[in-house]
Motif scaffolding. Structure first.
Motif, short mmCIF file in Angstrom:
data_model
loop_
_atom_site.label_atom_id
_atom_site.label_comp_id
_atom_site.label_asym_id
_atom_site.label_seq_id
_atom_site.Cartn_x
_atom_site.Cartn_y
_atom_site.Cartn_z
N ILE A 126 -8.26 1.07 -4.63
CA ILE A 126 -7.56 1.09 -3.35
C ILE A 126 -8.47 1.65 -2.28
N GLY A 178 -1.47 13.83 -7.72
CA GLY A 178 -0.78 14.06 -8.98
C GLY A 178 -0.65 12.75 -9.74
N ASN A 179 -0.03 12.79 -10.90
CA ASN A 179 0.12 11.59 -11.73
C ASN A 179 1.37 10.78 -11.39
N GLY A 213 -1.56 4.39 -15.89
CA GLY A 213 -0.46 5.35 -15.92
C GLY A 213 0.05 5.74 -14.55
N GLY A 214 -0.70 5.41 -13.51
CA GLY A 214 -0.26 5.66 -12.14
C GLY A 214 -1.04 6.73 -11.41
N GLY A 215 -1.73 7.61 -12.13
CA GLY A 215 -2.47 8.65 -11.46
C GLY A 215 -3.62 8.09 -10.63
N ILE A 216 -3.92 8.74 -9.52
CA ILE A 216 -4.96 8.26 -8.61
C ILE A 216 -6.08 9.29 -8.53
N GLY A 267 0.82 -1.20 0.00
CA GLY A 267 0.00 0.00 0.00
C GLY A 267 0.86 1.25 0.00
N GLN A 315 -6.77 3.86 -9.26
CA GLN A 315 -5.47 4.14 -9.86
C GLN A 315 -5.44 3.59 -11.28
N SER A 356 -9.71 10.16 -6.42
CA SER A 356 -10.54 9.86 -5.26
C SER A 356 -11.97 9.61 -5.72
N THR A 374 -3.59 -2.77 -0.20
CA THR A 374 -2.66 -3.04 -1.30
C THR A 374 -3.32 -2.97 -2.67
N LEU A 383 -10.24 4.80 -3.73
CA LEU A 383 -9.45 5.47 -4.76
C LEU A 383 -9.34 4.58 -5.98
N PHE A 419 -3.34 2.49 3.89
CA PHE A 419 -3.79 2.04 2.58
C PHE A 419 -3.81 0.52 2.47
N PHE A 441 7.76 4.45 -7.05
CA PHE A 441 6.81 5.39 -7.65
C PHE A 441 6.39 6.36 -6.55
#
Lengths: 114, 111
Positions: free
Chosen positions: B86, A106-107, B40-43, A42, B37, B45, B103, B35, B101, A88
């Protein structure tokens, strides 16, 4: 449009070098946060700041440093003392108008140290 | 044992199926966040709730404080719902400042 900008998206560094990750927000949020994400785990809190010129350590602050000189900016420096810096990194902000506020993320920046 | 556990870890569905993702926590909380995700990695809410149920479009989040359990439901799933979901528990002592958080649950929806 308001949001959080993290730059760069990908960052490569040699071991032993310090590196600074940028985080800028134009949401007028008081609180800002830095998280680290590793595969299978997490998100973990590195540092957070509730107000300008003040910040607190999170759960994994060792090897990292931050500053909060302006409300909109919260840069994170990964120092050479961080033993496993490849990860990351996500920056987030929150308005803190109530004790619980949604986070805006943010990204992310993917840092690779070799 | 992690303080926030999600299940399943991975989920595959056909377009149109009803999806349920579960989150259990063992600490006292003031709120529970869901959340999303993207690859591309952006999260983003999705929800923050401290009781009952919230709905936004095809997404529904519920929480049972007594049982320390929350669920995220997706009705009429679509390939664009493919993401990692998440859950994060706001520790009642620190609230948003210290989220715990899970996993994540990786969801793939196929056409």
């Amino acid at each position: 449009d308001g949001g959080i900008t993290q730059s760069p998206k990908y960052l490569f560094r040699k071991e032993g070098q310090n590196v600074t990750l940028s985080c800028e927000q134009n949401l007028n949020h008081d609180a800002m946060y830095w998280y680290r994400q590793d595969p299978g785990q997490g998100l973990r809190l590195i540092y957070y700041s509730q107000i300008v010129n003040d910040f607190q350590k999170g759960d994994i602050a060792e090897g990292y440093s931050v500053s909060r000189e302006k409300k909109e900016s919260f840069p994170l420096t990964v120092t050479s003392a961080q033993k496993n810096p490849t990860a990351f990194y996500l920056c987030a902000s929150s308005p803190r108008q109530e004790i619980n506020s949604p986070l805006h993320f943010g990204n992310g920046t993917r840092l690779t140290v070799t | 044992k992690n303080e926030v556990e999600q299940s399943p870890q991975n989920l595959t569905a056909q377009e149109g199926e009803f999806i349920t993702i579960n989150c259990s926590y063992s600490v006292g909380i003031s709120a529970l966040h869901w959340l999303q995700q993207h690859p591309g990695g952006g999260i983003v809410s999705l929800f923050m709730l401290s009781s009952g149920k919230k709905k936004h479009g095809r997404l529904i989040a519920t929480i049972n404080i007594q049982e320390k359990h929350s669920s995220l439901h997706i009705t009429a799933s679509h390939p664009r719902d493919s993401a990692v979901y998440i859950c994060a528990a706001a520790d009642e002592s620190y609230n948003t400042d210290k989220l715990i958080f899970g996993t994540g649950t990786r969801l793939q929806v196929f056409p």
